[in-house]
Motif scaffolding. Structure first.
Motif, PDB file in Angstrom:
ATOM      1  N   UNK A 147       0.823  -1.211   0.000  1.00 27.35           N
ATOM      2  CA  UNK A 147       0.000   0.000   0.000  1.00 27.35           C
ATOM      3  C   UNK A 147       0.859   1.264   0.000  1.00 27.35           C
ATOM      4  N   UNK A 148       2.059   1.189   0.610  1.00 26.99           N
ATOM      5  CA  UNK A 148       2.942   2.355   0.621  1.00 26.99           C
ATOM      6  C   UNK A 148       3.444   2.660  -0.793  1.00 26.99           C
ATOM      7  N   UNK A 149       3.738   1.609  -1.556  1.00 34.02           N
ATOM      8  CA  UNK A 149       4.172   1.799  -2.938  1.00 34.02           C
ATOM      9  C   UNK A 149       3.006   2.276  -3.792  1.00 34.02           C
ATOM     10  N   UNK A 150       1.824   1.759  -3.529  1.00 26.83           N
ATOM     11  CA  UNK A 150       0.638   2.172  -4.285  1.00 26.83           C
ATOM     12  C   UNK A 150       0.446   3.677  -4.216  1.00 26.83           C
ATOM     13  N   UNK A 151       0.463   4.208  -2.998  1.00 25.82           N
ATOM     14  CA  UNK A 151       0.223   5.641  -2.828  1.00 25.82           C
ATOM     15  C   UNK A 151       1.258   6.470  -3.578  1.00 25.82           C
TER      16      UNK A 151
ATOM     17  N   UNK B 197       2.642   9.792  -8.241  1.00 25.69           N
ATOM     18  CA  UNK B 197       3.589   9.996  -9.339  1.00 25.69           C
ATOM     19  C   UNK B 197       2.862  10.036 -10.686  1.00 25.69           C
ATOM     20  N   UNK B 198       1.895   9.149 -10.877  1.00 26.00           N
ATOM     21  CA  UNK B 198       1.148   9.122 -12.133  1.00 26.00           C
ATOM     22  C   UNK B 198       0.352  10.399 -12.328  1.00 26.00           C
ATOM     23  N   UNK B 199      -0.321  10.865 -11.281  1.00 32.77           N
ATOM     24  CA  UNK B 199      -1.084  12.112 -11.384  1.00 32.77           C
ATOM     25  C   UNK B 199      -0.168  13.282 -11.710  1.00 32.77           C
ATOM     26  N   UNK B 200       1.005  13.286 -11.086  1.00 33.06           N
ATOM     27  CA  UNK B 200       1.955  14.368 -11.328  1.00 33.06           C
ATOM     28  C   UNK B 200       2.461  14.346 -12.766  1.00 33.06           C
ATOM     29  N   UNK B 201       2.779  13.158 -13.271  1.00 33.18           N
ATOM     30  CA  UNK B 201       3.275  13.040 -14.639  1.00 33.18           C
ATOM     31  C   UNK B 201       2.210  13.433 -15.653  1.00 33.18           C
ATOM     32  N   UNK B 202       0.973  13.006 -15.418  1.00 38.05           N
ATOM     33  CA  UNK B 202      -0.113  13.356 -16.341  1.00 38.05           C
ATOM     34  C   UNK B 202      -0.376  14.855 -16.333  1.00 38.05           C
ATOM     35  N   UNK B 203      -0.293  15.460 -15.158  1.00 45.68           N
ATOM     36  CA  UNK B 203      -0.503  16.903 -15.075  1.00 45.68           C
ATOM     37  C   UNK B 203       0.561  17.655 -15.865  1.00 45.68           C
TER      38      UNK B 203
ATOM     39  N   UNK C  15      -8.199  14.974 -15.805  1.00 49.64           N
ATOM     40  CA  UNK C  15      -6.789  14.854 -16.200  1.00 49.64           C
ATOM     41  C   UNK C  15      -5.967  14.085 -15.166  1.00 49.64           C
ATOM     42  N   UNK C  16      -6.608  13.127 -14.483  1.00 42.60           N
ATOM     43  CA  UNK C  16      -5.934  12.338 -13.449  1.00 42.60           C
ATOM     44  C   UNK C  16      -6.130  10.850 -13.728  1.00 42.60           C
ATOM     45  N   UNK C  17      -5.013  10.124 -13.715  1.00 41.63           N
ATOM     46  CA  UNK C  17      -5.085   8.681 -13.924  1.00 41.63           C
ATOM     47  C   UNK C  17      -4.807   7.890 -12.657  1.00 41.63           C
ATOM     48  N   UNK C  18      -4.473   8.615 -11.572  1.00 44.53           N
ATOM     49  CA  UNK C  18      -4.179   7.940 -10.322  1.00 44.53           C
ATOM     50  C   UNK C  18      -5.353   7.153  -9.782  1.00 44.53           C
ATOM     51  N   UNK C  19      -6.561   7.659  -9.986  1.00 51.48           N
ATOM     52  CA  UNK C  19      -7.753   6.968  -9.496  1.00 51.48           C
ATOM     53  C   UNK C  19      -7.940   5.638 -10.212  1.00 51.48           C
ATOM     54  N   UNK C  20      -7.625   5.618 -11.505  1.00 48.55           N
ATOM     55  CA  UNK C  20      -7.720   4.374 -12.269  1.00 48.55           C
ATOM     56  C   UNK C  20      -6.709   3.367 -11.737  1.00 48.55           C
ATOM     57  N   UNK C  21      -5.493   3.826 -11.517  1.00 47.84           N
ATOM     58  CA  UNK C  21      -4.443   2.946 -11.003  1.00 47.84           C
ATOM     59  C   UNK C  21      -4.797   2.434  -9.610  1.00 47.84           C
ATOM     60  N   UNK C  22      -5.345   3.312  -8.761  1.00 49.80           N
ATOM     61  CA  UNK C  22      -5.707   2.911  -7.411  1.00 49.80           C
ATOM     62  C   UNK C  22      -6.820   1.859  -7.430  1.00 49.80           C
TER      63      UNK C  22
END
Length: 317
Positions: free
Chosen positions: A98-102, A107-113, A187-194
């Motif tokens: 879970x620590x790596x997940x967060x 990181x994904x949200x930041x890169x997409x932004x 414009x966020x993909x972190x939710x999909x990854x989560x």
């Protein structure tokens, strides 16, 4: 009233004070509720974190196939139940993971932004030279037109129709367009990854029986399906132990990739030895069936499962 008798606080039955446990319901006779007792009972009840775990851990790790064989033979109280062992180590692994997940989600949200911001800047620069960049400009214009419709307050139905959704779209097509629209707006993909990560523990409860089914097909004359399921529970428990060790060590010290690869290779070697000990066949057959089962699982079952999970994550994040 006999002072040598004790009244059970759980079932109210009376018994001799010499008993440490109630002979009627099994509750401890003098069980004072403390913080330690509370948490020990919780762990013991839900994860069976008792002497059986410590008796099972060593043989599970260092004697492949041994516990599974003993359990099938009938020694089911000496070692931790396969499903309980799997649940316990899986909880530990997913807690560490879970620590790596967060971190990956952030990181994904930041890169997409950064990507979207860079794209918007690039669009402005390209628009100054229409003749040289007609194709790129057309693609960017379509995206900008969609953004304009969103800003103007167009309904989701209008936006989906603009994107190309058919008039008689069914649930799947409609959901797909709405989720894409949601992704475009946020414009966020972190939710999909989560969401993808959140579905993995559930998927494992389907993958493990499938692996047992593969073993059943390879060992048709070696016991009922439940026997292969017992083996799979213990084997997947070992896999989660290995992954947990890798995650734990990497939290402290970033070990080289080649060491990670060697540790991962140990999972396959463990499978060969475990199959040899559990099914009592030759080394050649054990290596062959370990290879076939691993290839079927990794090249067929796992990719299909990953595709389904990715699709589910995008459709329902």
């Amino acid at each position: 009233m006999n002072s040598n008798n004790e009244t059970c606080k759980n079932c109210s039955e009376r018994f001799s004070r010499s008993y440490k446990f109630c002979p009627y319901c099994g509750q401890q006779a003098k069980d004072e509720l403390t913080v330690g007792v509370l948490f020990y009972n919780t762990i013991s009840n839900y994860f069976s974190f008792d002497a059986r775990f410590f008796k099972s851990f060593g043989p599970l790790v260092f004697k492949p196939g041994f516990i599974a064989r003993k359990f099938v033979e009938g020694k089911r109280l000496l070692y931790l139940h396969p499903a309980q062992m799997y649940l316990f180590v899986a909880v530990i692994f997913f807690f560490l993971f879970s620590f790596i997940q967060r971190e990956q989600v952030r990181s994904l949200d930041s890169q997409l932004e950064k990507t979207f911001n860079s794209k918007n800047l690039d669009t402005l620069l390209r628009s100054s030279n229409v003749k040289e960049n007609k194709q790129v400009l057309n693609l960017d214009d379509r995206s900008m037109a969609l953004d304009s419709l969103i800003i103007s307050g167009a309904s989701d139905a209008t936006l989906c129709e603009y994107l190309g959704m058919s008039q008689d779209a069914g649930f799947f097509e409609r959901r797909l367009f709405l989720q894409y629209l949601k992704f475009h707006k946020t414009k966020k993909g972190g939710s999909v990854l989560q969401t993808f990560y959140d579905t993995i523990p559930v998927a494992m409860f389907f993958l493990l029986p499938i692996f047992a089914l593969i073993l059943k097909a390879l060992y048709l004359r070696h016991g009922v399906y439940a026997h292969h399921l017992v083996f799979s529970f213990y084997y997947f428990s070992f896999i989660f132990i290995v992954f947990s060790v890798i995650l734990g060590v990497n939290f402290i010290w970033n070990i080289p990739d080649w060491i990670d690869s060697m540790i991962m290779l140990s999972v396959f070697v463990y499978l060969i030895i475990a199959l040899k000990k559990f099914y009592n066949q030759t080394w050649f057959k054990s290596v062959l069936k370990a290879s076939v089962s691993s290839l079927l699982f990794l090249l067929v079952v796992a990719p299909i499962t990953a595709f389904v999970l990715i699709l589910f994550a995008f459709m329902f994040y």
